[in-house]
Design an enzyme around this catalytic site. Structure first.
Site, PDB file in Angstrom:
ATOM      1  N   GLU A 125       0.828  -1.198   0.000  1.00  0.00           N
ATOM      2  CA  GLU A 125       0.000   0.000   0.000  1.00  0.00           C
ATOM      3  C   GLU A 125       0.869   1.258   0.000  1.00  0.00           C
ATOM      4  O   GLU A 125       1.915   1.299   0.643  1.00  0.00           O
ATOM      5  CB  GLU A 125      -0.938   0.006   1.214  1.00  0.00           C
ATOM      6  N   CYS A 149       5.854  -4.258  15.950  1.00  0.00           N
ATOM      7  CA  CYS A 149       5.487  -3.196  16.891  1.00  0.00           C
ATOM      8  C   CYS A 149       4.014  -3.381  17.264  1.00  0.00           C
ATOM      9  O   CYS A 149       3.155  -3.495  16.384  1.00  0.00           O
ATOM     10  CB  CYS A 149       5.727  -1.826  16.271  1.00  0.00           C
ATOM     11  N   CYS A 152       1.053  -1.229  15.768  1.00  0.00           N
ATOM     12  CA  CYS A 152       1.074  -0.996  14.321  1.00  0.00           C
ATOM     13  C   CYS A 152       0.400  -2.142  13.576  1.00  0.00           C
ATOM     14  O   CYS A 152       0.740  -3.316  13.768  1.00  0.00           O
ATOM     15  CB  CYS A 152       2.520  -0.841  13.853  1.00  0.00           C
TER      16      CYS A 152
END
Length: 411
Positions: A125, A149, A152
């Site tokens: 993306e 993470c 995220c």
């Protein structure tokens, strides 16, 4: 109201048909090659040494100033050379599987790159964020990510592979084509195209992946971005964001001159080990030492520290005080990022009043501390929300594709 153009079914059918017919394109791409490597490719294709420099300049102009994706459009290149180039190389961009336009004007493209060797197509993306007086393109460097993470969305997708320099540069070229940044086809070949006023004025390597875990390809792509005779972006308008791959921070600054952003998000190793697990390998003290030694660091070339605001996790005034203490002596600004919710996340965004108190304290202590306005949330295009759709393909589609790959390769 968000707008979505979904061409997945059509693109998937076309890809499967091509594989079934054995039409796997094994030509190498010229997009993203440095000038030196482009010269080597032309030499290997039979271009005489005495012409290499001229031909490199011609191709560079057509690719990065004019934005053409077909050798036939290169009007000052001989017919024979165009035929040779078309036989051996490609300059085609990725497929647009889906284009979404947010209510705030943010655009997100789901892009599919063709197979490499016996591999599968991959999807990533890319996000364009229009702002007053500028337009920022958020570019991906990997398919998926290894860093996990916890706040995220991209970190929930396992790493598939690194993107090539060509696939990184192609994201910029596609955005410029879609937004009308390249000149019209009837513009004279030698015309100088102004760099001012373009919609894509800034690039941030903040999309999917950790750029410094794909060092060579990211470096080469960034050198193409900033070449003055091509895409011609100022080095001060190209920013690389890293979660803290300490050994590569100095070298990327030396080789590219890019601006640096650090995904910090915590002020203690104990918390950062959870939020940004790479901290276990490169703790905060080592990371900040690398920042202090970053090439060209000055008040005019400050490091941006990114800090996602998580309710009850890292948003207290005690955290703000420790952040100021940690960054003492580093020319910096601190971007406070309201947490952008994504499906399956357990975190919540800090209350707006608390974010403002946090920002006020940092500002009062001499650091610019803008609160990033969430953009593209309605299309999952905001910071921390990117995740390619390749994982979500129906199982039947994947099995069909894999069967077609076997047929296409005669196995």
């Amino acid at each position: 109201m968000a707008i979505s153009l979904d061409i997945r079914d059509e693109a998937t059918r076309a890809q499967l048909a091509a594989v079934q017919a054995g039409r796997i394109d094994d030509r190498s791409s010229l997009i993203g090659l440095t000038r030196a490597r482009l010269g080597e490719a032309l030499r290997d294709a039979g271009v005489p040494d005495r012409q290499i420099r001229m031909r490199v300049q011609q191709l560079w102009h057509w690719l990065y100033v004019r934005g053409v994706d077909d050798f036939a459009a290169m009007s000052n290149v001989s017919k024979d050379l165009k035929a040779t180039l078309a036989e051996r190389f490609t300059i085609a961009g990725p497929e647009i599987v889906e284009e979404q336009i947010s209510a705030d004007g943010t655009r997100k493209w789901l892009l599919r790159f063709p197979p490499r060797g016996a591999g599968k197509p991959v999807e990533i993306e890319t996000v364009y964020i229009p702002e007053e007086g500028r337009g920022t393109l958020c570019v991906s460097s990997q398919v998926g990510c290894t860093l996990t993470c916890t706040f995220c969305h991209t970190g929930t997708q396992t790493l598939v592979r690194n993107l090539t320099a060509g696939e990184i540069v192609a994201q910029v070229m596609l955005a410029r084509q879609r937004l009308g940044d390249f000149p019209d086809a009837d513009t004279p070949a030698g015309a100088i195209v102004p760099s001012e006023g373009r919609k894509v004025s800034n690039i941030v390597m903040m999309g999917m992946g950790e750029p410094l875990y794909n060092y060579e390809h990211v470096r080469d792509a960034m050198q193409v971005f900033t070449d003055g005779d091509g895409l011609s972006l100022s080095k001060r308008r190209v920013t690389l964001s890293t979660s803290g791959v300490v050994p590569k921070i100095g070298p990327i600054g030396e080789e590219t001159g890019a601006m640096l952003a650090i995904s910090l998000h915590a002020v203690t190793d104990e918390l950062r080990d959870v939020l940004v697990p790479i901290n276990k390998k490169y703790p905060i003290a080592d990371l900040l030492a690398a920042c202090r030694a970053y090439p060209g660091l000055s008040n005019a070339r400050r490091i941006t520290f990114e800090y996602v605001m998580l309710k009850g996790v890292n948003d207290s005034l005690a955290d703000a005080k420790e952040l100021v203490r940690l960054l003492k002596g580093i020319p910096a600004k601190i971007n406070l990022i309201p947490f952008n919710k994504w499906p399956g996340s357990d975190y919540e965004c800090s209350d707006w009043e608390q974010i403002e108190k946090f920002a006020d304290f940092i500002n009062a202590n001499g650091y610019a501390s803008p609160i990033r306005t969430p953009r593209g949330q309605d299309i999952l295009a905001a910071c921390g929300q990117l995740k390619s759709e390749s994982e979500r393909m129906k199982k039947t589609e994947r099995l069909a594709y894999e069967a077609m790959m076997i047929v296409g390769h005669g196995e």
